[in-house]
Structure formats: C-alpha cells, structure tokens
Design a protein around this motif. Structure first.
Motif, PDB file in Angstrom:
ATOM      1  N   ILE A 192       1.195  -0.837   0.356  1.00 49.27           N
ATOM      2  CA  ILE A 192      -0.086   0.080  -0.026  1.00 49.27           C
ATOM      3  C   ILE A 192       1.019   0.830  -0.371  1.00 49.27           C
ATOM      4  O   ILE A 192       0.178   2.196  -1.148  1.00 49.27           O
ATOM      5  CB  ILE A 192      -0.868   0.125   1.394  1.00 49.27           C
ATOM      6  N   LYS A 193       2.461   1.540   0.849  1.00 53.31           N
ATOM      7  CA  LYS A 193       2.626   2.639   1.015  1.00 53.31           C
ATOM      8  C   LYS A 193       3.799   2.378  -0.807  1.00 53.31           C
ATOM      9  O   LYS A 193       4.007   3.605  -0.760  1.00 53.31           O
ATOM     10  CB  LYS A 193       3.730   2.109   2.503  1.00 53.31           C
ATOM     11  N   LYS A 220       2.568   6.240  -7.589  1.00 56.18           N
ATOM     12  CA  LYS A 220       1.180   6.529  -7.681  1.00 56.18           C
ATOM     13  C   LYS A 220       1.605   8.435  -8.306  1.00 56.18           C
ATOM     14  O   LYS A 220       1.349   8.635  -9.462  1.00 56.18           O
ATOM     15  CB  LYS A 220       0.296   6.650  -7.496  1.00 56.18           C
ATOM     16  N   ASN A 221       2.392   9.067  -8.001  1.00 53.47           N
ATOM     17  CA  ASN A 221       2.508   9.663  -8.337  1.00 53.47           C
ATOM     18  C   ASN A 221       4.074   9.800  -8.390  1.00 53.47           C
ATOM     19  O   ASN A 221       4.728  11.798  -9.009  1.00 53.47           O
ATOM     20  CB  ASN A 221       2.350  11.004  -6.913  1.00 53.47           C
ATOM     21  N   HIS A 222       4.233   9.104  -8.930  1.00 45.50           N
ATOM     22  CA  HIS A 222       5.866   9.509  -9.722  1.00 45.50           C
ATOM     23  C   HIS A 222       6.550   9.798 -10.666  1.00 45.50           C
ATOM     24  O   HIS A 222       5.246   9.061 -11.693  1.00 45.50           O
ATOM     25  CB  HIS A 222       6.869   7.862  -9.134  1.00 45.50           C
ATOM     26  N   PRO A 223       7.247  10.565 -10.653  1.00 48.05           N
ATOM     27  CA  PRO A 223       6.970  11.049 -12.676  1.00 48.05           C
ATOM     28  C   PRO A 223       7.544   9.866 -13.290  1.00 48.05           C
ATOM     29  O   PRO A 223       6.795  10.490 -14.855  1.00 48.05           O
ATOM     30  CB  PRO A 223       8.153  12.401 -12.179  1.00 48.05           C
ATOM     31  N   LYS A 224       8.482   9.160 -13.147  1.00 49.42           N
ATOM     32  CA  LYS A 224       8.794   8.227 -14.364  1.00 49.42           C
ATOM     33  C   LYS A 224       7.951   7.070 -14.605  1.00 49.42           C
ATOM     34  O   LYS A 224       8.060   5.839 -15.342  1.00 49.42           O
ATOM     35  CB  LYS A 224      10.234   7.691 -13.411  1.00 49.42           C
ATOM     36  N   SER A 232       1.617  -3.895 -10.392  1.00 49.55           N
ATOM     37  CA  SER A 232       2.456  -3.778 -11.543  1.00 49.55           C
ATOM     38  C   SER A 232       2.444  -2.420 -12.047  1.00 49.55           C
ATOM     39  O   SER A 232       1.177  -1.899 -11.729  1.00 49.55           O
ATOM     40  CB  SER A 232       1.210  -4.837 -12.919  1.00 49.55           C
ATOM     41  N   PHE A 233       2.944  -2.247 -12.508  1.00 45.72           N
ATOM     42  CA  PHE A 233       3.471  -0.876 -13.365  1.00 45.72           C
ATOM     43  C   PHE A 233       4.283  -0.691 -14.306  1.00 45.72           C
ATOM     44  O   PHE A 233       4.749  -1.634 -14.546  1.00 45.72           O
ATOM     45  CB  PHE A 233       4.207   0.180 -12.440  1.00 45.72           C
ATOM     46  N   GLY A 234       3.771   0.343 -14.820  1.00 49.67           N
ATOM     47  CA  GLY A 234       4.627   0.949 -17.077  1.00 49.67           C
ATOM     48  C   GLY A 234       5.265   1.974 -16.464  1.00 49.67           C
ATOM     49  O   GLY A 234       4.874   3.108 -15.615  1.00 49.67           O
ATOM     50  N   VAL A 235       6.983   2.010 -16.363  1.00 54.44           N
ATOM     51  CA  VAL A 235       7.891   2.566 -16.299  1.00 54.44           C
ATOM     52  C   VAL A 235       7.732   3.929 -17.761  1.00 54.44           C
ATOM     53  O   VAL A 235       7.500   3.268 -18.818  1.00 54.44           O
ATOM     54  CB  VAL A 235       8.882   2.951 -15.755  1.00 54.44           C
TER      55      VAL A 235
END
Ligand SMILES: *Cc1c(COP(=O)(O)O)cnc(C)c1O
Length: 393
Positions: free
Chosen positions: A270-271, A277-281, A311-314
């Motif tokens: 969660i952290k 979620k707000n990271h510019p990259k 999962s995330f997209g960079v």
C-alpha cells in the motif's frame, strides 16, 4: 486437534496435523516410497478404499495428507490434493475435467503456462478454448458454448491484476452446468475464499504465498465436493504429479506464518503503491487497493485485503523497464512471487515470452509492464531502492 470451529490463524498452525505416535510437536517427514500392510487383508482393504493406512507415496502419505487437510480447511473445501508444482495442479485439473470435444473458457491474462498448456498441448487432444477478459461478465456469457465444461478464472490475474467476479460468474456457469475453477495463487485463502464465493475447484501454486519462502515448488487443489475430489485425485495419481513428503513438510512449515507475512507485505505494498502513483517516471500503476483500479469495488467485496502484487509501466517503455530492472539492488530480478523477499520481473520478455505479441496485447501484457512482488523487508528500504533505480531512467 479439531480445528473446524477455530479461527483462520489457528487453522494455519494446527489444521491437518495428526497425533504423532512419538509425540513430535511438528508433522514429521515420512520419507518412504511404500508402506507395509499388517497382513494380506489389510492390503486388500486399502486397495478397496477401506480401512486406515497408506499404500504408496504417489497415492498418499501421512506428511502430504497433513498438508492437504490443512489447505482444504483453509479453503473451506471437501478435500485437498497436493501436487509436484502449481502446473502439476493445473494439469491434473485440466486432465480430469477436459476431454475430446470439450470447451474451456479461460481468463485471457492467466498465468502463461496455464494458457500454453491449452494452446499447445490439450488442443492436440481435441480440446477447444476461448480466452476472454473474465472481468467482463458479458464477454464470458458470449464465450459459453453448448460444449463448454469448464470456466477457469485467475483473479487477480497474472500480471495485469484484473479481477473477476467469482460469485456472479459461478452463478452464470452453473446455469449451464459448467464447473468453475479458480487459480487463487495471487490471494491465498487468507484474502479470498473462492469456494465460499461459489466456485467448485480452487488451486494454488504453493510455491508462492502459501509456502512463502522461495525455497520449494509445489501445488495444491481443493474441491468443494467429494465427487470432484475423487475425479481430480485419480487424475493426479495416474499422471504422477504428486508432491513429495519433504516438499509437504516445507509447505506445512511455511503456511504457518501466512497471515503474518501477507499482512506485512500488504502494508508495504500500500505504501509503495502510494509512492509510485505520483512518481514522474511512472506511466501507470495497477494495484487493486487503489481507487483507480477498474475493479477496486469488486476487490473490496470479494477479497478481505488487496495483497502485495502490483504492476506498473515505467516511462521509456521497454527500455525504461530494462533500466529499472538492471538498477535495483534490494529487489531481486527474478520470476515467481509471494515470498518474503521483494521480486521484480518483466512479463513480456520473461513469464509471458511464450505468448504471441498479439495475444499479449489483447491480454493487456504491454512491453513496459513491470511486475513487482512486495516482500516483508523494511518498506523505507524498498522505496529507497526504487527511488535510486527510477532516477536512472
Ligand atoms: C506460479 C504460478 C503457477 C504455476 O506454479 P508452479 O509452482 O510454478 O508450477 C500457476 N498459477 C499462477 C497464478 C502462478 O503464479
């Protein structure tokens, strides 16, 4: 101890354990291939399915039995069937429930080999399949045919974290006489109990959360009814995808801390999701615990927590993903998930490399997708590791 009326955490520790004749506090490893019959009649009885005792470890073994009873209780099922690996469980279920002229409807973003086994192998025996986004009720309904015998759901699915409504889809399937199978690997019975939600069969790669220490592979199947148990157990025993006693001992040891591990990993996840979620990259992030997840409300309803997989997209697509993976130091660059250690991997080139590019796109497995299995390390350390690696993109 009878743990049927006890809480989940008590079941984790005690369910399935038997009174050992030597008084062992833990379930011992019965490291034997075969078992002596007391006399000819005893042997004959056991083969006829009567009386107490064991025949041969592929068919049954006290250590394996203890694990099977434990997981069956955790999943509120009739019985458990432990297997050599998660794929051993998937194979036994397919083998038992599919056949010439039968059709299976399956989650499109299902674990790669669960899909490949249908496309490359079962197809040779006349089995038909349709892969759909099972988060879409109408798509599942449209995919059902007169010869559909199995609805196979993976929820949350791997690696897109797509969530399917087990209750609604089970009702739909049962109207058509279709058996519902759920791969519950990503949630474990601590967060989701598919049989309680209406499914008929639940299976796991115990390699992941249930064992939780990245030191063995294994699988387990739990059925709701005696009839399905018999059918799938037969398939497992005849295929020979049984677990071995030492593996079972390790899993019995691992599962005891399931609730503690998941609670901590989830707290970390969660952290980390909030940080990313707000990271510019970061282009996008998929975590069922975020309100931005398309099935967030459904996850809240059918799961008791959101787990520790994200999962995330960079930024920078494929190249960005590679840069991230080559620069993390704490997160281990490895496939698998659900262990105490944080793992990072790239499905497009790794777990789902065997799926065609077109099919990957359809299933939502894009080139920039990075899968992150959050461990139970100090969360500040995990975030610091991501921070320095993301800075290199
Ligand atoms: C890992 C995994 C499997 C396969 O399990 P193995 O133990 O590797 O054979 C099946 N389903 C899911 C969702 C998995 O993550």
């Amino acid at each position: 101890m009878n743990t049927k009326d006890k809480g989940f955490e008590t079941k984790l520790i005690h369910a399935g354990a038997f009174d050992d004749p030597m008084g062992s506090a833990t379930v011992p490893i019965y490291q034997t291939s075969t078992f002596a019959f007391k006399n000819a009649q005893h042997g004959a009885d056991l083969f006829a399915g009567k009386g107490e005792g064991y025949i041969y470890t592929r068919i049954g073994n006290p250590t394996i039995d203890a694990l099977e009873k434990n997981i069956a209780e955790l999943e509120n099922g009739f019985g458990g069937i432990a297997t050599s690996s998660g794929m051993g469980a998937v194979s036994a279920v397919y083998f038992a429930l599919l056949g010439q002229g039968k059709h299976i409807v399956c989650t499109a973003s299902v674990y790669g080999p669960s899909r490949g086994l249908l496309e490359q192998d079962f197809v040779r025996f006349g089995v038909e399949y349709t892969f759909v986004h099972t988060s879409d009720y109408a798509a599942v309904e449209a995919a059902i045919k007169a010869n559909t015998s199995v609805l196979y759901l993976e929820t949350p699915s791997n690696p897109t974290m797509e969530i399917s409504d087990i209750t609604a889809l089970s009702e739909l399937a049962h109207k058509h006489g279709i058996i519902v199978v759920v791969d519950n690997t990503f949630s474990s019975p601590y967060l989701q109990k598919p049989l309680d939600l209406g499914a008929d069969v639940v299976l796991h790669s115990v390699t992941k959360f249930i064992n939780g220490h990245a030191d063995i592979v294994g699988g387990v199947i739990v059925t709701k009814t005696a009839e399905l148990y018999k059918k799938i157990r037969h398939a497992m025993v005849y295929m020979g995808s049984n677990m071995d006693p030492h593996q079972a001992f390790m899993v019995i040891r691992g599962v005891k801390t399931l609730s503690l591990r998941i609670e901590r990993a989830q707290e970390n996840a969660i952290k980390i999701a909030d940080y990313l979620k707000n990271h510019p990259k970061i282009e996008w992030i998929t975590y069922p615990g975020l309100t931005s997840h398309p099935q967030h409300e459904l996850a809240k309803k059918q799961m008791s927590g959101f787990g520790s997989m994200l999962s995330f997209g960079v930024k920078g697509g494929y190249k960005g993903g590679v840069t991230l993976m080559n620069n993390v130091h704490l997160a281990i660059l490895a496939v698998s998930l659900g262990g105490v250690e944080t793992l990072i991997q790239h499905p497009a080139s790794m777990t789902h490399a065997g799926v065609s590019h077109d099919e990957k796109q359809k299933a939502g497995i894009t080139d920039e997708l990075v899968r992150f299995s959050v461990g139970i390390e100090n969360v500040e350390d995990i975030i610091a590791d991501l921070e320095q690696a993301l800075a290199k993109i």
